[in-house]
Every structure is written in structure tokens, then in C-alpha cells.
Write a protein that holds these residues in place. Structure first.
Motif, PDB file in Angstrom:
ATOM      1  N   TYR A  94      -2.085   0.534  -5.843  1.00 48.13           N
ATOM      2  CA  TYR A  94      -1.714   1.936  -5.654  1.00 48.13           C
ATOM      3  C   TYR A  94      -2.468   2.493  -4.455  1.00 48.13           C
ATOM      4  O   TYR A  94      -3.692   2.322  -4.353  1.00 48.13           O
ATOM      5  CB  TYR A  94      -2.069   2.742  -6.910  1.00 48.13           C
ATOM      6  CG  TYR A  94      -1.644   4.199  -6.871  1.00 48.13           C
ATOM      7  CD1 TYR A  94      -0.399   4.580  -7.342  1.00 48.13           C
ATOM      8  CD2 TYR A  94      -2.487   5.186  -6.376  1.00 48.13           C
ATOM      9  CE1 TYR A  94       0.016   5.916  -7.320  1.00 48.13           C
ATOM     10  CE2 TYR A  94      -2.093   6.520  -6.347  1.00 48.13           C
ATOM     11  CZ  TYR A  94      -0.847   6.879  -6.824  1.00 48.13           C
ATOM     12  OH  TYR A  94      -0.452   8.190  -6.794  1.00 48.13           O
ATOM     13  N   VAL A  95      -1.742   3.168  -3.555  1.00 50.32           N
ATOM     14  CA  VAL A  95      -2.367   3.801  -2.400  1.00 50.32           C
ATOM     15  C   VAL A  95      -2.690   5.255  -2.735  1.00 50.32           C
ATOM     16  O   VAL A  95      -1.808   6.047  -3.069  1.00 50.32           O
ATOM     17  CB  VAL A  95      -1.459   3.727  -1.166  1.00 50.32           C
ATOM     18  CG1 VAL A  95      -2.044   4.564  -0.023  1.00 50.32           C
ATOM     19  CG2 VAL A  95      -1.299   2.288  -0.711  1.00 50.32           C
ATOM     20  N   HIS A  96      -3.957   5.574  -2.649  1.00 52.21           N
ATOM     21  CA  HIS A  96      -4.473   6.941  -2.833  1.00 52.21           C
ATOM     22  C   HIS A  96      -4.642   7.521  -1.433  1.00 52.21           C
ATOM     23  O   HIS A  96      -5.499   7.090  -0.669  1.00 52.21           O
ATOM     24  CB  HIS A  96      -5.813   6.857  -3.561  1.00 52.21           C
ATOM     25  CG  HIS A  96      -6.460   8.160  -3.876  1.00 52.21           C
ATOM     26  ND1 HIS A  96      -5.773   9.242  -4.383  1.00 52.21           N
ATOM     27  CD2 HIS A  96      -7.756   8.559  -3.780  1.00 52.21           C
ATOM     28  CE1 HIS A  96      -6.605  10.244  -4.584  1.00 52.21           C
ATOM     29  NE2 HIS A  96      -7.811   9.861  -4.218  1.00 52.21           N
ATOM     30  N   SER A  97      -3.787   8.480  -1.083  1.00 50.47           N
ATOM     31  CA  SER A  97      -3.794   8.993   0.283  1.00 50.47           C
ATOM     32  C   SER A  97      -5.071   9.767   0.581  1.00 50.47           C
ATOM     33  O   SER A  97      -5.576  10.523  -0.255  1.00 50.47           O
ATOM     34  CB  SER A  97      -2.590   9.907   0.506  1.00 50.47           C
ATOM     35  OG  SER A  97      -2.588  10.408   1.842  1.00 50.47           O
ATOM     36  N   SER A  98      -5.583   9.569   1.777  1.00 51.60           N
ATOM     37  CA  SER A  98      -6.654  10.417   2.311  1.00 51.60           C
ATOM     38  C   SER A  98      -6.180  11.008   3.634  1.00 51.60           C
ATOM     39  O   SER A  98      -6.901  11.030   4.622  1.00 51.60           O
ATOM     40  CB  SER A  98      -7.960   9.623   2.463  1.00 51.60           C
ATOM     41  OG  SER A  98      -7.754   8.343   3.006  1.00 51.60           O
ATOM     42  N   GLY A  99      -4.927  11.485   3.616  1.00 56.38           N
ATOM     43  CA  GLY A  99      -4.356  12.084   4.814  1.00 56.38           C
ATOM     44  C   GLY A  99      -3.974  11.017   5.822  1.00 56.38           C
ATOM     45  O   GLY A  99      -3.118  10.169   5.567  1.00 56.38           O
ATOM     46  N   LEU A 100      -4.651  11.042   6.976  1.00 53.58           N
ATOM     47  CA  LEU A 100      -4.343  10.090   8.048  1.00 53.58           C
ATOM     48  C   LEU A 100      -5.080   8.763   7.866  1.00 53.58           C
ATOM     49  O   LEU A 100      -5.466   8.107   8.823  1.00 53.58           O
ATOM     50  CB  LEU A 100      -4.681  10.720   9.402  1.00 53.58           C
ATOM     51  CG  LEU A 100      -3.935  12.021   9.718  1.00 53.58           C
ATOM     52  CD1 LEU A 100      -4.377  12.586  11.067  1.00 53.58           C
ATOM     53  CD2 LEU A 100      -2.422  11.823   9.701  1.00 53.58           C
ATOM     54  N   SER A 101      -5.263   8.371   6.629  1.00 54.02           N
ATOM     55  CA  SER A 101      -5.747   7.048   6.234  1.00 54.02           C
ATOM     56  C   SER A 101      -5.453   6.934   4.739  1.00 54.02           C
ATOM     57  O   SER A 101      -4.943   7.867   4.123  1.00 54.02           O
ATOM     58  CB  SER A 101      -7.248   6.874   6.520  1.00 54.02           C
ATOM     59  OG  SER A 101      -8.032   7.790   5.780  1.00 54.02           O
ATOM     60  N   GLY A 102      -5.748   5.768   4.171  1.00 56.84           N
ATOM     61  CA  GLY A 102      -5.476   5.591   2.746  1.00 56.84           C
ATOM     62  C   GLY A 102      -6.491   4.682   2.100  1.00 56.84           C
ATOM     63  O   GLY A 102      -7.198   3.924   2.779  1.00 56.84           O
ATOM     64  N   GLN A 103      -6.562   4.766   0.790  1.00 58.10           N
ATOM     65  CA  GLN A 103      -7.475   3.933   0.001  1.00 58.10           C
ATOM     66  C   GLN A 103      -6.646   3.192  -1.036  1.00 58.10           C
ATOM     67  O   GLN A 103      -5.963   3.818  -1.854  1.00 58.10           O
ATOM     68  CB  GLN A 103      -8.550   4.827  -0.638  1.00 58.10           C
ATOM     69  CG  GLN A 103      -9.429   5.495   0.422  1.00 58.10           C
ATOM     70  CD  GLN A 103     -10.160   6.742  -0.055  1.00 58.10           C
ATOM     71  OE1 GLN A 103      -9.935   7.235  -1.157  1.00 58.10           O
ATOM     72  NE2 GLN A 103     -11.037   7.275   0.791  1.00 58.10           N
ATOM     73  N   LEU A 104      -6.691   1.877  -0.983  1.00 56.91           N
ATOM     74  CA  LEU A 104      -5.828   1.048  -1.815  1.00 56.91           C
ATOM     75  C   LEU A 104      -6.597   0.550  -3.033  1.00 56.91           C
ATOM     76  O   LEU A 104      -7.590  -0.183  -2.897  1.00 56.91           O
ATOM     77  CB  LEU A 104      -5.289  -0.136  -1.005  1.00 56.91           C
ATOM     78  CG  LEU A 104      -4.411  -1.141  -1.744  1.00 56.91           C
ATOM     79  CD1 LEU A 104      -3.169  -0.473  -2.322  1.00 56.91           C
ATOM     80  CD2 LEU A 104      -4.012  -2.282  -0.813  1.00 56.91           C
ATOM     81  N   PHE A 105      -6.132   0.954  -4.208  1.00 57.71           N
ATOM     82  CA  PHE A 105      -6.718   0.534  -5.480  1.00 57.71           C
ATOM     83  C   PHE A 105      -5.934  -0.642  -6.037  1.00 57.71           C
ATOM     84  O   PHE A 105      -4.701  -0.695  -5.917  1.00 57.71           O
ATOM     85  CB  PHE A 105      -6.687   1.697  -6.474  1.00 57.71           C
ATOM     86  CG  PHE A 105      -7.693   2.776  -6.195  1.00 57.71           C
ATOM     87  CD1 PHE A 105      -8.801   2.948  -7.011  1.00 57.71           C
ATOM     88  CD2 PHE A 105      -7.536   3.622  -5.103  1.00 57.71           C
ATOM     89  CE1 PHE A 105      -9.724   3.947  -6.760  1.00 57.71           C
ATOM     90  CE2 PHE A 105      -8.464   4.623  -4.843  1.00 57.71           C
ATOM     91  CZ  PHE A 105      -9.563   4.788  -5.679  1.00 57.71           C
ATOM     92  N   VAL A 106      -6.640  -1.563  -6.645  1.00 57.17           N
ATOM     93  CA  VAL A 106      -6.019  -2.741  -7.246  1.00 57.17           C
ATOM     94  C   VAL A 106      -6.434  -2.777  -8.715  1.00 57.17           C
ATOM     95  O   VAL A 106      -7.622  -2.639  -9.035  1.00 57.17           O
ATOM     96  CB  VAL A 106      -6.448  -4.038  -6.527  1.00 57.17           C
ATOM     97  CG1 VAL A 106      -5.803  -5.252  -7.185  1.00 57.17           C
ATOM     98  CG2 VAL A 106      -6.078  -3.968  -5.046  1.00 57.17           C
TER      99      VAL A 106
END
Length: 440
Positions: free
Chosen positions: A284-296
Motif C-alpha cells: 500500500y502506498v501512503h502518499s506524502s504529497g510529492l513522494s510516497g511511502q510504501l508499506f508491505v
């Protein structure tokens, strides 16, 4: 003789290019006449909450625990923000000041809800998930803060979009007049809102700066009544006020949305009900605006992990997605001090939102008819775009001193020095070039 008071005013999304116009405005001009200054590089991601937390701790997100504006709540359209002070995992400058016997006040400063200080009126949201405005503010404010909230709540502009600026300025003015804190941190958001809505450049920026100048005028008028502005004036205890203007990030023009969750759903790594509602997820991609944090997910199978890694390689290789680099959490920690419960950090090209939308196409360009949302945004790599500011005036600072480029985490130890307190957990270093050594 008392130590000087410290007033820190965050002008959200103020950039170094704004200084020239701001200097022409009455209230800004009083502070920017000959300040000590630095150009600041934000922490990654360049979001409000991670950076405001860095400003009071001297630590990056990997240590503060504030790695995004909002918490990871997969499938929730509007996740809860990192509002609560207890979420910060390291001591803050505010803690050190209070321990030294100083009276501490915060107004609309991010991540201060429930903070144990004299006057706390925090920035909050999603009140419908926490019992409504009244119940939430009773829990989030100090007793004195709630009294001020009730006094000035009519100044919160609700539409077309909530604006706390008039409220924050009025509360801050009353705190300065009636409580006379030793340390005060306040957050003003109108410039950020204007850049989000209309883009980083244009006449709306000057208009927003004029609006913020009016808020500053309200605050400085109250300060004049109890102490005055700058190193040449003193309060009733004989100590002048150190005034610092900071900002947290710049903004970039939004040119594309890359909704990676749409690709994860296509590859069977996420299940939705067909109407954009999440049922289950392996990644799941958790958006941080102009970047993202991908959780597995913890229980992801070896086969699905290979599928995920193949997809990430495809995304990097295909220029239409405009994904520049995918960092492992360990790499992001080493490079930026960014870490959290995610496995990857998605770095996009400047201006590309790494979206978490479940009901949109994977790639939506600004020229597409279904493009929607903000024209300006942030969360990008901290080296991109115009940079945040640090301007300081008062007895602790050398007029006209220029420290050049510094890190966001260098602000807290600099402010600690101005207050005469220690901040041993800080990872930053005081900007010695700006400090005069005078504290009384």
C-alpha cells in the motif's frame, strides 16, 4: 535581569524568493530590516508536520517518529493527522524550556495537541473522528488554551476552506498581552493555502503575504505593549525579545499524479470493492504529497513479494510514471534521516504526486480533463525548488549575519542557545554564525 523572551513565527510555505516583497510590507519589514539569516534545507518529506517537529527537536523523522503529516490508515480517505504531542518520540525544546522554569505557549503549532505547557491551542482536524470540535479541543488544549479557543473561535473562517489565520493571530496577541510567556511558537498557514490552490507563483502569493503581514501586525502590536520588537527594546523585566520567522518547506507546480495503488490493485497486491474502497492489501502506498511511502504487509507471501519487486522495477523503467528512485527504508534513513514502519520511499520527478487514490487512473497529467486537486504541492526531495527561510532579530542574534545553507534540524539547537537551555538529544548543530552570545 530575565532572559529574553523567544517568539517563533512559522509562515508555512514561505520561500527565500519571497523575502524581497515581504521586506516592503509594514510588519514583515520591521523584522526583515537587518536580520540574522539562513537558507534552510527541509527534512524529507518536505511536509508540514515532520518539519515543524524537526524545528522543535533538532531531530529528523527517523527519530521523532513523525514521518508524514498523516498516519498510515490504509483505505481511509482522510487519515488522522499526527496531532498529538505524545507522538513525538524525543524531547523537544519546549520541554527543556519548561523544565528550566519558563512559561511556554503554542498557538496552532503542529503536533502539540495535549502538550503539557502553560498555554496550548493546537492545530487539530478530523474532529468528527474524535468527538467533535468541543470535545477534541477540551482534550487537546491546556485549560488556559481552551479559554482562549472559546473566546476567539468565531474568528475561524470555515468556508470556502478552513482558515485559522485570524484566530491564531488574535489568540497569540492575547497570550502576549495577558500571559507574557517566555517562549511562544505560532503557525500561520495562509501562504501555504494560496500556493496549494493556485500554484507556487503568481499574484496570489503577494496577496497571501499581505494577509500574513496583517497577522504579524496584530502579533507585533501586542508585543509592543509588553516588550517591543528587536534588540533595542526591553520588556518590564529588562530583557528584549528574540523574534524568529521560519518556514517549513517550499512548493512545486503539480504536473502529474502517479497513483501507484491503482497499479498494485491491477497486479493483485491489493483488493478493492470496485468502487474505490479498500478490502485488503499486501502492499500500500501512503502518499506524502510529492513522494510516497510504501508499506508491505507482514504476511506477504514470497510470490507476492517477487510480484511487488517486479512491479517496482517496471515503474522505475517506464518514463510515463516519472518515478526517479525507490529507496529502501534503510537507504532513506542513511541519506535523509527518514524512517518509519514502511519498507520503501518513492521519490518522483519534481512536481509529481505519488498518490494513494484507489479510484483513479495510474497516471493523470495536468493537461488531462480529469486532473483535479491542488496546483501546488510539497513532500518532494528537500533539494528541489526554492527553500525555506530563517530570519532572526533580537539580543541573541547578530544583525545582518548570514549563515548560508543549513539543515532544518539546526534550527532547534540555535533557538535553544538563544534561550540559554541545552538540547542534548538534537542531531543538529547551532548556527553559531548567527548568534551574538547575548541573552540578557
Amino acid at each position: 535581569m530575565h532572559s529574553p523572551r523567544l517568539l517563533v513565527i512559522s509562515v508555512d510555505a514561505m520561500e527565500d524568493v519571497d523575502e524581497a516583497y515581504a521586506r516592503t510590507l509594514p510588519a514583515f519589514g520591521r523584522i526583515l530590516a537587518d536580520p540574522a539569516r539562513a537558507q534552510i534545507q527541509a527534512v524529507y518529506p518536505t511536509l508540514t508536520y515532520p518539519n515543524h517537529t524537526a524545528q522543535i527537536t533538532g531531530c529528523p523523522p527517523a527519530e521523532t517518529g513523525i514521518f508524514n503529516n498523516v498516519q498510515m490508515q490504509a483505505g481511509v480517505d482522510h487519515p488522522d493527522w499526527f496531532w498529538w504531542y505524545r507522538m513525538i518520540q524525543v524531547p523537544t525544546l519546549l520541554d527543556r524550556a519548561a523544565a528550566a522554569g519558563m512559561k511556554v505557549a503554542t498557538v496552532n503549532w503542529p503536533v502539540t495537541a495535549g502538550a503539557p505547557f502553560d498555554v496550548v491551542v493546537p492545530e487539530i482536524g478530523n474532529e468528527d473522528r474524535t468527538g467533535g470540535v468541543e470535545a477534541t479541543m477540551r482534550k487537546a488544549c491546556s485549560a488556559r488554551g481552551y479559554e482562549l479557543f472559546e473566546r476567539h473561535r468565531d474568528k475561524i473562517i470555515e468556508k470556502p476552506k478552513r482558515n485559522h489565520g485570524p484566530f491564531a493571530a488574535a489568540v497569540a496577541a492575547d497570550v502576549l498581552r495577558e500571559d507574557q510567556p517566555d517562549v511562544m511558537f505560532i503557525h500561520l498557514v495562509e501562504l501555504d493555502a494560496a500556493r496549494h490552490k493556485h500554484g507556487p507563483r503568481g499574484p496570489h502569493v503577494a496577496e497571501a503575504l499581505r494577509t500574513v503581514d496583517g497577522r504579524l501586525a496584530t502579533i507585533l502590536a501586542a508585543l509592543d505593549e509588553t516588550g517591543g520588537v528587536g534588540s533595542g527594546s526591553t520588556d518590564s523585566g529588562g530583557a528584549a525579545t528574540n523574534i524568529v520567522i521560519v518556514s517549513d518547506h517550499g512548493q512545486l507546480d503539480v504536473v502529474q499524479h502517479t497513483n501507484l495503488n491503482a497499479l498494485l490493485a491491477e497486479r493483485g497486491l491489493m483488493e478493492t470493492d470496485g468502487q474505490g474502497h479498500l478490502v485488503s492489501w499486501d502492499a500500500y502506498v501512503h502518499s506524502s504529497g510529492l513522494s510516497g511511502q510504501l508499506f508491505v504487509a507482514d504476511g506477504i507471501t514470497a510470490e507476492k513479494r517477487r510480484r511487488l519487486e517486479d512491479l517496482l522495477a517496471e515503474v522505475l523503467a517506464d518514463p510515463k510514471y516519472r518515478i526517479r528512485k525507490i529507496w529502501t527504508a534503510r537507504q532513506a534513513r542513511d541519506a535523509f534521516g527518514l524512517d518509519g514502519p514502511f519498507e520503501y520511499v518513492i521519490e518522483s520527478d519534481p512536481g509529481v504526486i505519488v498518490g494513494g487514490a484507489l479510484d483513479r487512473r495510474a497516471v493523470v497529467r495536468r493537461t488531462d480533463p480529469d486532473f483535479g486537486g491542488n496546483l501546488g504541492n510539497h513532500g518532494h526531495h528537500p533539494g528541489a525548488g526554492d527553500q525555506p527561510v530563517f530570519f532572526a532579530t533580537g539580543p541573541a542574534f547578530t544583525p545582518g549575519a548570514d549563515a548560508g545553507r543549513h539543515r532544518m534540524i539546526d534550527e532547534a539547537p540555535t533557538l535553544a542557545r538563544a534561550l540559554g537551555v541545552e538540547l542534548p538529544d538534537s542531531r543538529g548543530q547551532a548556527m553559531e554564525e548567527l548568534l551574538s552570545g547575548g541573552r540578557n
